[in-house]
Design a protein around this motif. Structure first.
Motif, short mmCIF file in Angstrom:
data_model
loop_
_atom_site.label_atom_id
_atom_site.label_comp_id
_atom_site.label_asym_id
_atom_site.label_seq_id
_atom_site.Cartn_x
_atom_site.Cartn_y
_atom_site.Cartn_z
N ALA A 1 32.77 68.16 39.18
CA ALA A 1 34.15 68.60 38.92
C ALA A 1 35.02 67.41 38.52
O ALA A 1 35.84 67.49 37.59
CB ALA A 1 34.72 69.28 40.15
N ARG B 1 37.00 66.82 34.85
CA ARG B 1 38.42 66.49 34.76
C ARG B 1 38.64 65.17 34.04
O ARG B 1 39.56 65.02 33.24
CB ARG B 1 39.03 66.43 36.17
N ASP C 1 39.41 71.32 31.54
CA ASP C 1 39.98 72.01 32.69
C ASP C 1 39.41 73.43 32.78
O ASP C 1 38.67 73.88 31.91
CB ASP C 1 41.51 72.06 32.59
N TRP C 2 39.74 74.12 33.84
CA TRP C 2 39.29 75.50 34.03
C TRP C 2 40.39 76.29 34.72
O TRP C 2 41.24 75.73 35.43
CB TRP C 2 37.97 75.56 34.77
N ASP C 3 40.39 77.58 34.50
CA ASP C 3 41.46 78.45 34.99
C ASP C 3 41.18 79.02 36.37
O ASP C 3 42.11 79.35 37.11
CB ASP C 3 41.70 79.60 34.00
N GLU C 4 39.93 79.19 36.68
CA GLU C 4 39.55 79.65 38.02
C GLU C 4 38.17 79.09 38.33
O GLU C 4 37.41 78.74 37.44
CB GLU C 4 39.54 81.18 38.11
N TYR D 1 35.53 76.70 41.04
CA TYR D 1 35.31 75.67 42.05
C TYR D 1 36.55 74.79 42.19
O TYR D 1 37.11 74.31 41.19
CB TYR D 1 34.09 74.84 41.67
N GLU D 2 36.98 74.56 43.40
CA GLU D 2 38.14 73.74 43.78
C GLU D 2 39.48 74.32 43.33
O GLU D 2 40.53 73.82 43.74
CB GLU D 2 38.01 72.30 43.26
N ARG D 3 39.45 75.34 42.50
CA ARG D 3 40.70 75.92 42.01
C ARG D 3 40.95 77.30 42.60
O ARG D 3 42.10 77.72 42.76
CB ARG D 3 40.67 75.99 40.48
N GLY E 1 40.53 81.62 42.87
CA GLY E 1 40.71 82.75 41.97
C GLY E 1 40.37 84.05 42.68
O GLY E 1 39.83 84.04 43.80
#
Length: 315
Positions: free
Chosen positions: A61, A65, A70-73, A75-77, A79
């Motif tokens: 991850a 970065r 980036d991602w929208d949902e 791992y670590e974020r 959703g």
């Protein structure tokens, strides 16, 4: 026909440090989704407890970065469709397995690896053996005898002798016969771990993924996953398989051999320099020059990406 909003995903396995080939797939998955105004999911495929490590997940991850992906949902974020670690999703795999079992579509296989390799089934040109169906029609008495010997079965799904045609978004039209090309395949290992084919189909459907971008080495997995989608009544995503990056001798880059891994790459390149190198390999730039991923997205086209494997000279 209503066009679905694109939702892509990157789903690495935390079994070691990512290498240049992993980043190549990640960048193309990111660009394909972002160029169409779509979203991206980061799912960590940590099914194998013997090979996967939490520290590798955190590391990958961080590497993404660092590269500006980036991602929208995920791992670590977080959703609404999590969890995003496969090791936490075994309940959904068990439910899918039970549905197949209730319809008589799966059966226990007691063959050892040595027995499978020694079987008289034909072998594919790529060296992979075909399962001959030895355990497909075992009687209950035969099963009890094998279990009394201490054998724990894996579970296979029955496949038809049927040509399976699909159109890959990048590689074009493909046709495979499930019975002749792979045979009945494992969906749960003898140690109880659910296999990749079942887990990835269940997860992509549950997370609303509409587009899967991944390496060409997984192209032959696609008919198996499409078959599971059909059996489970799920809507499949569109698939785009990308060429592999290879060493000059044709050897595929791998985590095991630490080919161009992110530890070395981050010491030698800035994020823009490494993105420029990847973009050049993907046919998106005429020469490797520093560029940010967000600068590539408006001009991305699958028509520019090679369809044959790409030899990487000394970097």
């Amino acid at each position: 026909m209503i066009q679905r909003q694109i939702k892509g995903r990157f789903a690495p396995s935390p079994s070691g440090r990512m290498h240049l080939g992993n980043l190549f797939s990640a960048l193309l998955a990111w660009l394909s989704a972002r160029s169409a105004g779509g979203d991206l999911v980061l799912r960590v495929e940590d099914l194998d407890p013997d090979r996967c490590r939490a520290e590798y997940a955190a590391q990958l991850a961080d590497d993404l970065r660092w590269l500006g992906l980036d991602w929208d949902e995920g791992y670590e974020r977080g959703g609404e469709r999590g969890p995003y670690l496969q090791s936490l999703r075994t309940g959904s795999y068990a439910e899918a397995f039970r549905r197949l079992e209730a319809r008589g579509l799966v059966y226990p296989c007691y063959c050892t690896r040595a027995e499978r390799l020694a079987a008289s089934a034909p072998h594919r040109s790529d060296g992979q053996s075909l399962y001959p169906g030895k355990c497909r029609d075992l009687t209950e008495t035969e099963r009890r005898r094998l279990e009394a010997e201490g054998r724990r079965p894996a579970w296979r799904v029955r496949v038809p002798d049927e040509d399976w045609a699909f159109t890959d978004g990048h590689m074009g039209r493909c046709t495979r016969n499930l019975l002749r090309d792979c045979g009945d395949f494992i969906i749960r290992r003898s140690d109880g771990v659910y296999a990749y084919q079942l887990a990835v189909a269940a997860d992509d459907a549950a997370m609303g993924v509409t587009q899967v971008v991944r390496g060409r080495d997984l192209l032959d997995s696609t008919p198996r996953q499409l078959y599971l989608y059909r059996l489970l009544g799920l809507t499949p995503p569109e698939f785009f398989h990308v060429p592999l990056l290879t060493a000059p001798d044709g050897r595929r880059l791998s985590k095991r051999e630490r080919d161009l891994d992110m530890g070395a790459l981050r010491r030698r390149f800035t994020p823009a320099e490494l993105t420029g190198l990847l973009a050049h390999l993907a046919g998106l730039l005429d020469r490797p020059e520093p560029v940010a991923a967000r600068e590539l997205a408006p001009h991305f086209s699958w028509d520019k990406v090679p369809r044959t494997d790409i030899a990487v000279e000394a970097v």
